[in-house]
Design a protein around this motif. Structure first.
Motif, PDB file in Angstrom:
ATOM      1  N   GLU A  29       0.848  -1.185   0.000  1.00 21.24           N
ATOM      2  CA  GLU A  29       0.000   0.000   0.000  1.00 21.24           C
ATOM      3  C   GLU A  29       0.884   1.235   0.000  1.00 21.24           C
ATOM      4  OE1 GLU A  29      -3.455   0.468   0.014  1.00 21.24           O
ATOM      5  OE2 GLU A  29      -3.415  -1.622  -0.599  1.00 21.24           O
ATOM      6  N   PRO A  30       0.528   2.230  -0.800  1.00 19.61           N
ATOM      7  CA  PRO A  30       1.299   3.466  -0.751  1.00 19.61           C
ATOM      8  C   PRO A  30       1.068   4.158   0.590  1.00 19.61           C
ATOM      9  CG  PRO A  30      -0.641   3.755  -2.104  1.00 19.61           C
ATOM     10  CD  PRO A  30      -0.575   2.297  -1.736  1.00 19.61           C
ATOM     11  N   PRO A  31       1.959   5.043   0.978  1.00 17.40           N
ATOM     12  CA  PRO A  31       1.755   5.757   2.232  1.00 17.40           C
ATOM     13  C   PRO A  31       0.445   6.546   2.188  1.00 17.40           C
ATOM     14  CG  PRO A  31       3.924   6.221   1.313  1.00 17.40           C
ATOM     15  CD  PRO A  31       3.168   5.455   0.288  1.00 17.40           C
ATOM     16  N   PRO A  32      -0.281   6.611   3.297  1.00 17.18           N
ATOM     17  CA  PRO A  32      -1.513   7.400   3.300  1.00 17.18           C
ATOM     18  C   PRO A  32      -1.197   8.892   3.253  1.00 17.18           C
ATOM     19  CG  PRO A  32      -1.060   6.562   5.497  1.00 17.18           C
ATOM     20  CD  PRO A  32      -0.032   5.964   4.578  1.00 17.18           C
ATOM     21  N   ARG A  33      -2.028   9.632   2.520  1.00 14.63           N
ATOM     22  CA  ARG A  33      -1.882  11.090   2.521  1.00 14.63           C
ATOM     23  C   ARG A  33      -2.580  11.662   3.750  1.00 14.63           C
ATOM     24  NH1 ARG A  33      -4.261  12.466  -3.261  1.00 14.63           N
ATOM     25  NH2 ARG A  33      -5.568  10.753  -2.576  1.00 14.63           N
ATOM     26  N   LYS A  34      -2.051  12.732   4.235  1.00 13.22           N
ATOM     27  CA  LYS A  34      -2.662  13.458   5.340  1.00 13.22           C
ATOM     28  C   LYS A  34      -4.047  13.943   4.908  1.00 13.22           C
ATOM     29  CE  LYS A  34      -1.685  17.450   8.276  1.00 13.22           C
ATOM     30  NZ  LYS A  34      -0.666  18.473   8.576  1.00 13.22           N
ATOM     31  N   ALA A  35      -5.029  13.832   5.806  1.00 11.75           N
ATOM     32  CA  ALA A  35      -6.381  14.300   5.507  1.00 11.75           C
ATOM     33  C   ALA A  35      -6.373  15.809   5.307  1.00 11.75           C
ATOM     34  CB  ALA A  35      -7.340  13.915   6.624  1.00 11.75           C
ATOM     35  N   GLY A  36      -7.122  16.274   4.310  1.00 16.82           N
ATOM     36  CA  GLY A  36      -7.232  17.702   4.030  1.00 16.82           C
ATOM     37  C   GLY A  36      -7.166  17.971   2.538  1.00 16.82           C
ATOM     38  N   LEU A  37      -6.899  19.217   2.191  1.00 19.31           N
ATOM     39  CA  LEU A  37      -6.870  19.655   0.803  1.00 19.31           C
ATOM     40  C   LEU A  37      -5.478  19.447   0.208  1.00 19.31           C
ATOM     41  CD1 LEU A  37      -8.452  21.116  -1.480  1.00 19.31           C
ATOM     42  CD2 LEU A  37      -7.466  23.246  -0.602  1.00 19.31           C
ATOM     43  N   TRP A  38      -5.434  18.788  -0.943  1.00 19.23           N
ATOM     44  CA  TRP A  38      -4.197  18.569  -1.679  1.00 19.23           C
ATOM     45  C   TRP A  38      -4.318  19.237  -3.039  1.00 19.23           C
ATOM     46  CZ3 TRP A  38       0.318  16.225  -0.159  1.00 19.23           C
ATOM     47  CH2 TRP A  38       0.292  15.637   1.111  1.00 19.23           C
ATOM     48  N   VAL A  39      -3.284  19.971  -3.423  1.00 17.02           N
ATOM     49  CA  VAL A  39      -3.229  20.603  -4.734  1.00 17.02           C
ATOM     50  C   VAL A  39      -2.266  19.778  -5.588  1.00 17.02           C
ATOM     51  CG1 VAL A  39      -2.626  22.677  -6.018  1.00 17.02           C
ATOM     52  CG2 VAL A  39      -3.743  22.872  -3.783  1.00 17.02           C
ATOM     53  N   VAL A  40      -2.772  19.286  -6.708  1.00 18.53           N
ATOM     54  CA  VAL A  40      -2.021  18.411  -7.595  1.00 18.53           C
ATOM     55  C   VAL A  40      -1.762  19.158  -8.899  1.00 18.53           C
ATOM     56  CG1 VAL A  40      -2.156  16.238  -8.879  1.00 18.53           C
ATOM     57  CG2 VAL A  40      -3.021  16.362  -6.538  1.00 18.53           C
ATOM     58  N   THR A  41      -0.493  19.188  -9.305  1.00 13.82           N
ATOM     59  CA  THR A  41      -0.134  19.873 -10.552  1.00 13.82           C
ATOM     60  C   THR A  41       0.795  18.993 -11.382  1.00 13.82           C
ATOM     61  OG1 THR A  41       1.745  20.974  -9.492  1.00 13.82           O
ATOM     62  CG2 THR A  41      -0.334  22.194  -9.564  1.00 13.82           C
ATOM     63  N   SER A  42       0.700  19.180 -12.699  1.00 11.51           N
ATOM     64  CA  SER A  42       1.565  18.460 -13.620  1.00 11.51           C
ATOM     65  C   SER A  42       2.033  19.419 -14.694  1.00 11.51           C
ATOM     66  CB  SER A  42       0.817  17.289 -14.265  1.00 11.51           C
ATOM     67  OG  SER A  42       1.647  16.661 -15.230  1.00 11.51           O
ATOM     68  N   ARG A  43       3.316  19.400 -14.975  1.00 12.09           N
ATOM     69  CA  ARG A  43       3.858  20.270 -16.014  1.00 12.09           C
ATOM     70  C   ARG A  43       3.692  19.669 -17.401  1.00 12.09           C
ATOM     71  NH1 ARG A  43       8.181  18.568 -12.902  1.00 12.09           N
ATOM     72  NH2 ARG A  43       9.501  17.021 -13.907  1.00 12.09           N
ATOM     73  N   ASP A  44       3.360  18.355 -17.478  1.00  8.40           N
ATOM     74  CA  ASP A  44       3.254  17.717 -18.785  1.00  8.40           C
ATOM     75  C   ASP A  44       1.916  17.034 -19.051  1.00  8.40           C
ATOM     76  OD1 ASP A  44       3.690  15.635 -17.000  1.00  8.40           O
ATOM     77  OD2 ASP A  44       5.679  15.173 -17.740  1.00  8.40           O
ATOM     78  N   ASN A  45       0.933  17.196 -18.166  1.00 15.85           N
ATOM     79  CA  ASN A  45      -0.399  16.638 -18.381  1.00 15.85           C
ATOM     80  C   ASN A  45      -1.440  17.650 -17.899  1.00 15.85           C
ATOM     81  OD1 ASN A  45      -2.826  15.269 -18.428  1.00 15.85           O
ATOM     82  ND2 ASN A  45      -2.035  13.427 -17.475  1.00 15.85           N
ATOM     83  N   PRO A  46      -2.081  18.383 -18.808  1.00 17.73           N
ATOM     84  CA  PRO A  46      -3.036  19.413 -18.394  1.00 17.73           C
ATOM     85  C   PRO A  46      -4.262  18.842 -17.686  1.00 17.73           C
ATOM     86  CG  PRO A  46      -3.140  19.088 -20.765  1.00 17.73           C
ATOM     87  CD  PRO A  46      -1.966  18.284 -20.263  1.00 17.73           C
ATOM     88  N   PHE A  47      -4.522  17.540 -17.832  1.00 15.27           N
ATOM     89  CA  PHE A  47      -5.671  16.933 -17.164  1.00 15.27           C
ATOM     90  C   PHE A  47      -5.340  16.495 -15.743  1.00 15.27           C
ATOM     91  CE2 PHE A  47      -6.228  16.175 -21.739  1.00 15.27           C
ATOM     92  CZ  PHE A  47      -7.377  16.941 -21.928  1.00 15.27           C
TER      93      PHE A  47
END
Length: 157
Positions: A29-47
């Protein structure tokens, strides 16, 4: 140099070359993310630019950022801990493109930030193997806003 060699080993598996015998390992299992708001950005995938509200039960970044329904649609062939994080190689079944090879490298503390690079290889319309790679950075941004429930995403404009 070590990272380059590791990637070349996995890339060889993607292209159908066999340099090492395949090793079946249990998916970690990947490490759990902390609960709350996460901002996800990609420089090579606009979606792959959004904000997501993560909760205790909706904290798996692979299911939300990489491959929806990963546990049911993908079979992990190999995982490897690295100095920076982890590498996962899996075979997946996509309703859109059929059989897909997935290479995922990720790192971060998953409390304040994480990053990953995802490469998929599939048979295109011409019958030739095609691939795409994208890199994503996620950063913790605090409490979820009232208009974004747990488990939901809001695409960036």
């Amino acid at each position: 140099m070590e990272k380059l060699n590791r990637f070349l080993r996995y890339a060889a598996c993607f292209m159908g070359w066999v340099m090492l015998p395949p090793v079946a390992t249990a998916a970690s299992e990947p490490p759990p993310r902390k609960a709350g708001l996460w901002v996800v950005t990609s420089r090579d995938n606009p979606f792959a630019n959004w904000s997501a509200c993560v909760g205790d039960k909706k904290d798996n970044f692979i299911d939300s950022d990489v491959w929806d329904n990963f546990a049911n649609e993908c079979q992990v062939a190999h995982t490897e801990k690295t100095a920076d994080g982890e590498t996962v190689f899996a075979y997946c079944e996509s309703a859109l493109s059929g059989k897909v090879k997935l290479l995922l490298e990720f790192s971060g503390d998953f409390q304040s930030e994480y990053k990953f690079q995802s490469t998929t290889v599939f048979t295109g319309k011409t019958g030739q193997e095609e691939g795409q790679t994208f890199t994503v950075d996620g950063r913790y941004a605090g409490e979820c806003p009232a208009d974004l429930p747990v488990g939901r995403k809001k695409m960036a404009h």
